[in-house]
Design a protein around this motif. Sequence first.
Motif, mmCIF file in Angstrom:
data_model
loop_
_atom_site.group_PDB
_atom_site.id
_atom_site.type_symbol
_atom_site.label_atom_id
_atom_site.label_comp_id
_atom_site.label_asym_id
_atom_site.label_seq_id
_atom_site.Cartn_x
_atom_site.Cartn_y
_atom_site.Cartn_z
ATOM 1 N N GLY A 4 0.814 -1.208 0.000
ATOM 2 C CA GLY A 4 0.000 0.000 0.000
ATOM 3 C C GLY A 4 0.848 1.258 0.000
ATOM 4 O O GLY A 4 2.068 1.230 0.118
ATOM 5 N N THR A 5 0.161 2.375 -0.129
ATOM 6 C CA THR A 5 0.809 3.673 -0.117
ATOM 7 C C THR A 5 1.204 4.033 1.306
ATOM 8 O O THR A 5 0.451 3.816 2.248
ATOM 9 N N HIS A 6 2.410 4.573 1.461
ATOM 10 C CA HIS A 6 2.904 4.951 2.778
ATOM 11 C C HIS A 6 3.344 6.418 2.775
ATOM 12 O O HIS A 6 4.432 6.746 3.202
ATOM 13 N N ASP A 7 2.436 7.282 2.306
ATOM 14 C CA ASP A 7 2.730 8.707 2.288
ATOM 15 C C ASP A 7 2.220 9.348 3.578
ATOM 16 O O ASP A 7 1.733 8.670 4.488
ATOM 17 N N LEU A 8 2.332 10.662 3.678
ATOM 18 C CA LEU A 8 1.959 11.378 4.882
ATOM 19 C C LEU A 8 0.473 11.195 5.211
ATOM 20 O O LEU A 8 0.111 10.965 6.369
ATOM 21 N N ALA A 9 -0.386 11.278 4.209
ATOM 22 C CA ALA A 9 -1.823 11.098 4.440
ATOM 23 C C ALA A 9 -2.118 9.694 4.968
ATOM 24 O O ALA A 9 -2.922 9.519 5.889
ATOM 25 N N SER A 22 -6.227 19.656 4.728
ATOM 26 C CA SER A 22 -6.467 20.720 5.702
ATOM 27 C C SER A 22 -6.167 20.246 7.126
ATOM 28 O O SER A 22 -5.551 20.972 7.914
ATOM 29 N N SER A 23 -6.583 19.037 7.468
ATOM 30 C CA SER A 23 -6.338 18.499 8.809
ATOM 31 C C SER A 23 -4.853 18.279 9.065
ATOM 32 O O SER A 23 -4.353 18.562 10.157
ATOM 33 N N ILE A 24 -4.151 17.781 8.063
ATOM 34 C CA ILE A 24 -2.704 17.580 8.199
ATOM 35 C C ILE A 24 -2.017 18.929 8.409
ATOM 36 O O ILE A 24 -1.172 19.078 9.289
ATOM 37 N N HIS A 25 -2.405 19.920 7.623
ATOM 38 C CA HIS A 25 -1.824 21.262 7.754
ATOM 39 C C HIS A 25 -2.082 21.823 9.159
ATOM 40 O O HIS A 25 -1.161 22.361 9.797
ATOM 41 N N CYS A 26 -3.299 21.707 9.645
ATOM 42 C CA CYS A 26 -3.633 22.206 10.999
ATOM 43 C C CYS A 26 -2.824 21.482 12.065
ATOM 44 O O CYS A 26 -2.349 22.111 13.015
ATOM 45 N N PHE A 27 -2.655 20.165 11.926
ATOM 46 C CA PHE A 27 -1.882 19.400 12.892
ATOM 47 C C PHE A 27 -0.440 19.901 12.924
ATOM 48 O O PHE A 27 0.119 20.149 13.989
ATOM 49 N N ILE A 28 0.143 20.091 11.760
ATOM 50 C CA ILE A 28 1.536 20.535 11.675
ATOM 51 C C ILE A 28 1.689 21.948 12.247
ATOM 52 O O ILE A 28 2.672 22.229 12.934
ATOM 53 N N ALA A 64 8.635 4.517 7.799
ATOM 54 C CA ALA A 64 9.771 5.321 8.255
ATOM 55 C C ALA A 64 9.946 6.600 7.430
ATOM 56 O O ALA A 64 10.203 7.670 7.990
ATOM 57 N N GLU A 65 9.806 6.519 6.139
ATOM 58 C CA GLU A 65 9.996 7.706 5.299
ATOM 59 C C GLU A 65 8.933 8.764 5.582
ATOM 60 O O GLU A 65 9.242 9.950 5.734
ATOM 61 N N ALA A 66 7.675 8.340 5.700
ATOM 62 C CA ALA A 66 6.603 9.291 6.010
ATOM 63 C C ALA A 66 6.794 9.859 7.416
ATOM 64 O O ALA A 66 6.563 11.050 7.646
ATOM 65 N N ASP A 68 9.676 10.256 8.947
ATOM 66 C CA ASP A 68 10.783 11.221 8.826
ATOM 67 C C ASP A 68 10.279 12.553 8.278
ATOM 68 O O ASP A 68 10.680 13.624 8.752
ATOM 69 N N THR A 69 9.426 12.486 7.276
ATOM 70 C CA THR A 69 8.858 13.705 6.699
ATOM 71 C C THR A 69 8.071 14.469 7.758
ATOM 72 O O THR A 69 8.224 15.685 7.900
ATOM 73 N N LEU A 70 7.245 13.743 8.512
ATOM 74 C CA LEU A 70 6.457 14.388 9.553
ATOM 75 C C LEU A 70 7.369 15.022 10.607
ATOM 76 O O LEU A 70 7.138 16.155 11.036
ATOM 77 N N ALA A 71 8.399 14.309 11.014
ATOM 78 C CA ALA A 71 9.341 14.851 11.998
ATOM 79 C C ALA A 71 9.963 16.147 11.491
ATOM 80 O O ALA A 71 10.092 17.123 12.242
#
Length: 78
Positions: A4-9, A22-28, A64-66, A68-71
């Motif tokens: 499956g897809t393992h991106d930020l979403a 929008s929710s991801i942006h607000c969380f960040i 792990a990659e997603a 890392d991006t979130l971090a």
Amino acid sequence: MDIGTHDLAALFSQLGLANDESSIHCFIQSHELKGDETLPDAPFWTAAQAEMLKQAFIDDAEWAEAADTLASLLAVKH
């Protein structure tokens, strides 16, 4: 085998969080990592979320990659 897809979403969904743009942006915008704080050790995670993130890094899992991006996105903003 998980292909499956393992991106930020998808990571947000896996963590049980709203995963629309929008929710991801607000969380960040409303959360940050301070100093040398690691993503799994941040105080805003539930125990289950923290464990999932910790295992992603330990196992160098698909997430792990997603993670890392979130971090990077949660690093202290100046």
